[in-house]
Design a protein around this motif. Sequence first.
Motif, PDB file in Angstrom:
ATOM      1  N   LEU A 379       1.009  -1.077  -0.033  1.00 17.54           N
ATOM      2  CA  LEU A 379      -0.021  -0.355   0.259  1.00 17.54           C
ATOM      3  C   LEU A 379       0.703   1.210   0.087  1.00 17.54           C
ATOM      4  O   LEU A 379       0.926   1.986  -0.906  1.00 17.54           O
ATOM      5  CB  LEU A 379      -0.798   0.349   1.047  1.00 17.54           C
ATOM      6  CG  LEU A 379      -1.668  -1.292   1.443  1.00 17.54           C
ATOM      7  CD1 LEU A 379      -3.036  -1.028   2.198  1.00 17.54           C
ATOM      8  CD2 LEU A 379      -3.065  -0.690   0.151  1.00 17.54           C
ATOM      9  N   VAL A 380       1.534   1.378   0.973  1.00 16.79           N
ATOM     10  CA  VAL A 380       2.771   2.090   0.709  1.00 16.79           C
ATOM     11  C   VAL A 380       3.981   2.286  -0.410  1.00 16.79           C
ATOM     12  O   VAL A 380       3.709   3.508  -1.291  1.00 16.79           O
ATOM     13  CB  VAL A 380       4.091   2.577   1.911  1.00 16.79           C
ATOM     14  CG1 VAL A 380       4.687   3.283   2.116  1.00 16.79           C
ATOM     15  CG2 VAL A 380       3.226   2.621   3.760  1.00 16.79           C
ATOM     16  N   ARG A 385       4.117   5.295  -5.789  1.00 15.44           N
ATOM     17  CA  ARG A 385       4.167   5.417  -7.509  1.00 15.44           C
ATOM     18  C   ARG A 385       3.373   6.147  -7.778  1.00 15.44           C
ATOM     19  O   ARG A 385       3.656   6.903  -8.497  1.00 15.44           O
ATOM     20  CB  ARG A 385       4.737   3.928  -7.179  1.00 15.44           C
ATOM     21  CG  ARG A 385       4.564   4.274  -9.107  1.00 15.44           C
ATOM     22  CD  ARG A 385       4.245   1.944  -9.971  1.00 15.44           C
ATOM     23  NE  ARG A 385       3.885   2.445 -10.897  1.00 15.44           N
ATOM     24  CZ  ARG A 385       5.263   2.751 -11.834  1.00 15.44           C
ATOM     25  NH1 ARG A 385       6.416   2.885 -11.188  1.00 15.44           N
ATOM     26  NH2 ARG A 385       4.892   2.531 -13.026  1.00 15.44           N
ATOM     27  N   ALA A 386       1.943   6.301  -6.869  1.00 16.46           N
ATOM     28  CA  ALA A 386       0.622   7.053  -7.780  1.00 16.46           C
ATOM     29  C   ALA A 386       1.092   8.752  -7.518  1.00 16.46           C
ATOM     30  O   ALA A 386       0.941   9.847  -8.815  1.00 16.46           O
ATOM     31  CB  ALA A 386      -0.522   7.011  -7.098  1.00 16.46           C
ATOM     32  N   LEU A 390       1.243  11.332 -10.412  1.00 13.96           N
ATOM     33  CA  LEU A 390       1.495  12.359 -10.507  1.00 13.96           C
ATOM     34  C   LEU A 390       2.056  13.512 -10.133  1.00 13.96           C
ATOM     35  O   LEU A 390       2.049  15.153 -11.211  1.00 13.96           O
ATOM     36  CB  LEU A 390       0.477  12.438  -9.207  1.00 13.96           C
ATOM     37  CG  LEU A 390      -0.815  12.100  -9.610  1.00 13.96           C
ATOM     38  CD1 LEU A 390      -1.439  11.633  -8.396  1.00 13.96           C
ATOM     39  CD2 LEU A 390      -1.583  11.984 -10.559  1.00 13.96           C
ATOM     40  N   ARG A 391       3.534  13.693  -9.722  1.00 18.83           N
ATOM     41  CA  ARG A 391       4.391  14.822  -9.781  1.00 18.83           C
ATOM     42  C   ARG A 391       5.074  15.062 -11.172  1.00 18.83           C
ATOM     43  O   ARG A 391       5.013  15.687 -11.513  1.00 18.83           O
ATOM     44  CB  ARG A 391       5.426  14.997  -8.437  1.00 18.83           C
ATOM     45  CG  ARG A 391       4.831  14.780  -6.968  1.00 18.83           C
ATOM     46  CD  ARG A 391       5.342  15.684  -6.326  1.00 18.83           C
ATOM     47  NE  ARG A 391       6.039  16.618  -6.060  1.00 18.83           N
ATOM     48  CZ  ARG A 391       6.872  17.276  -5.281  1.00 18.83           C
ATOM     49  NH1 ARG A 391       7.522  16.142  -4.211  1.00 18.83           N
ATOM     50  NH2 ARG A 391       7.217  17.748  -5.291  1.00 18.83           N
ATOM     51  N   GLY A 392       5.348  13.788 -11.630  1.00 16.16           N
ATOM     52  CA  GLY A 392       6.363  14.340 -12.651  1.00 16.16           C
ATOM     53  C   GLY A 392       5.436  14.073 -14.133  1.00 16.16           C
ATOM     54  O   GLY A 392       5.616  15.142 -15.345  1.00 16.16           O
ATOM     55  N   THR A 406      -4.837   8.114 -12.625  1.00 13.64           N
ATOM     56  CA  THR A 406      -3.914   7.433 -11.923  1.00 13.64           C
ATOM     57  C   THR A 406      -4.021   7.346 -10.461  1.00 13.64           C
ATOM     58  O   THR A 406      -4.015   6.191  -9.586  1.00 13.64           O
ATOM     59  CB  THR A 406      -2.484   8.628 -11.489  1.00 13.64           C
ATOM     60  OG1 THR A 406      -2.041   8.605 -13.043  1.00 13.64           O
ATOM     61  CG2 THR A 406      -0.804   8.363 -11.291  1.00 13.64           C
ATOM     62  N   SER A 407      -5.056   7.684  -9.717  1.00 15.39           N
ATOM     63  CA  SER A 407      -5.377   8.166  -8.458  1.00 15.39           C
ATOM     64  C   SER A 407      -6.364   7.009  -8.042  1.00 15.39           C
ATOM     65  O   SER A 407      -5.405   6.194  -7.505  1.00 15.39           O
ATOM     66  CB  SER A 407      -6.204   9.166  -8.184  1.00 15.39           C
ATOM     67  OG  SER A 407      -5.240  10.104  -7.484  1.00 15.39           O
ATOM     68  N   LEU A 408      -7.335   6.856  -8.825  1.00 10.56           N
ATOM     69  CA  LEU A 408      -8.760   5.697  -8.910  1.00 10.56           C
ATOM     70  C   LEU A 408      -7.641   4.449  -9.674  1.00 10.56           C
ATOM     71  O   LEU A 408      -8.332   3.331  -8.602  1.00 10.56           O
ATOM     72  CB  LEU A 408     -10.286   6.246 -10.014  1.00 10.56           C
ATOM     73  CG  LEU A 408     -10.508   6.768  -8.997  1.00 10.56           C
ATOM     74  CD1 LEU A 408     -10.226   8.506  -8.316  1.00 10.56           C
ATOM     75  CD2 LEU A 408     -11.690   6.687  -9.957  1.00 10.56           C
ATOM     76  N   PHE A 409      -6.926   4.300 -10.378  1.00  9.02           N
ATOM     77  CA  PHE A 409      -6.905   2.943 -10.388  1.00  9.02           C
ATOM     78  C   PHE A 409      -5.677   2.540  -9.498  1.00  9.02           C
ATOM     79  O   PHE A 409      -5.656   1.181  -8.895  1.00  9.02           O
ATOM     80  CB  PHE A 409      -5.753   2.777 -11.968  1.00  9.02           C
ATOM     81  CG  PHE A 409      -4.866   1.353 -12.458  1.00  9.02           C
ATOM     82  CD1 PHE A 409      -5.164   0.711 -12.426  1.00  9.02           C
ATOM     83  CD2 PHE A 409      -3.593   1.339 -11.535  1.00  9.02           C
ATOM     84  CE1 PHE A 409      -5.029  -0.708 -13.399  1.00  9.02           C
ATOM     85  CE2 PHE A 409      -3.161   0.413 -12.204  1.00  9.02           C
ATOM     86  CZ  PHE A 409      -3.673  -0.837 -12.789  1.00  9.02           C
ATOM     87  N   ALA A 410      -5.151   3.100  -8.844  1.00 11.29           N
ATOM     88  CA  ALA A 410      -3.957   3.119  -7.874  1.00 11.29           C
ATOM     89  C   ALA A 410      -4.510   3.023  -6.514  1.00 11.29           C
ATOM     90  O   ALA A 410      -4.589   1.730  -5.675  1.00 11.29           O
ATOM     91  CB  ALA A 410      -2.792   4.024  -7.308  1.00 11.29           C
ATOM     92  N   ALA A 411      -5.869   3.165  -5.647  1.00  4.88           N
ATOM     93  CA  ALA A 411      -6.669   3.012  -5.434  1.00  4.88           C
ATOM     94  C   ALA A 411      -7.623   1.553  -5.425  1.00  4.88           C
ATOM     95  O   ALA A 411      -7.691   0.413  -4.775  1.00  4.88           O
ATOM     96  CB  ALA A 411      -8.118   3.972  -5.175  1.00  4.88           C
TER      97      ALA A 411
END
Length: 501
Positions: A379-380, A385-386, A390-392, A406-411
């Motif tokens: 999880l960490v 990675r997400a 996102l920053r990149g 990106t956020s929802l796929f990671a979730a």
Amino acid sequence: MTEPGSPSDARARSARYTGLAGAVLLTVAAWLGGAMPTVPPAGPGAMPYGPAALGCWLLGTALMVGAWWSLRHGAPSTRWAYRTAGLWLLPLLAAPPLASRDVYSYACQGWAYAAGRDPYTVGVAAAGCPWVDSVAPIWRDTPAPYGPLFLLLAALAATLGGGLLGTLALLRALALAGVLLAACCLPGLARACGVPVRRAAWLGLASPLVGVHLVAGAHNDAVMVGLLLLGLLVLVRRPGRAPAAGRLRRLLAAGQPGALLVAGVLLGLAVAVKATAVVVLPFAALAAVRGRHTVRALWRDGGLLAVGVATALLGVSVLSGLGLGWIGGLARSGDSQQWTSPPTAVGFVVDYLGELAGREPGAVPVARAVGLALLAVLLVALWWRAWTVLRGRDDARPEPAVGPRTSLFAAGVALAATVALAPVLYPWYATWPLLVLAVSASRTTWFTLPCAVAAFLSLPDGTSLARYTKAPGAIAMTALLLALAVLAVRTLRRPRTPDPA
């Protein structure tokens, strides 16, 4: 009207009516040998119509899974997907509780709370529930593992229902409301993530796991997922997309602080139904960020989201009068041991090998602890990675869908990891990542195939097939894990082709 790249009319029509036939057969199986409000039978052989019930169950499940799988790349249109999924639900709504006896536990826990007992300290048998004989024996003496919001809803159902059948009907209506709420959220989430809506709607709503377990089985996971998706939808609404009329809708669309608080409250309510939703919160904080993904922006927007979550959790805990006692109830949710949980399967195999060497069994608790530790690390790593991606991509100025996706796929991956590494795994758990990944994943086979397999893991009366296949199932699951580990190592060691200049 079909959309570009959609399946042919003949193929779609065949899938629609094949799945409907499967739903009808599953309803027949429910009436012949479903989870009736009686003492649970000891497997299909003890059912009055065991062979017929089992035959209808297997054939119906195969037809529904086959029809769902055949259109996994997308239905002809979004409207067609909704109509077909609704058509499949109609016969299942007429079925008695199917594939699980959990709804009887809900009814008794609601009755106990309405009668002034604390479901987090006593089991339903000790509480004196009049319907305790309908509850699976393993759960009669365990405290409730669900959040205070769901206990309030279950108590309301028990009070208004007047009896067991009325309570069951209201609990199923509650589950159906959760599925309908999720259905309303899927299009907006899919568009925000740049995923075809017709595919997201089909994968998320036509899955047999949704119809059989969330609706016919009336699992509270439906309410949790509905609130979860609504909270995520509030977060990913982009600025300027709301209509001019409606102050609240403008507020939610503009990403103002009020929207973050509303989203936080919704996510907090999801956690107050079932604690599993807490896994999504760190990734929801990433989706909450507006503008560039800086640490300051994360603290600002994620902090407002956290305030909404905390407000909902504390408010419901105080309203219920149960405080935070619901957290302690989670400890007993792992009493059941089945090989469908990969860590538990590994523990079984280690115990089998240990018995050959004359050692006492005891590897299951250790394997489960290792699985939870690995989950924490994953999880960490997923969150980091997400965050890095996102920053990149802030500097690359990508299309608007990249951030939400990106956020929802990671979730969704985080939920999938939670399901895979949890001490227990029931088929309906797969709906958690399914509905989130349906709106965010570009490739689907890796998560739809396990969902298709999971549809076969239980019998109409709620008995798990894992109960009758303990040793071979544990060995097969362990072998699969070893094969996946070898494949992952080979993939990581494979040299990457440098990008052309």
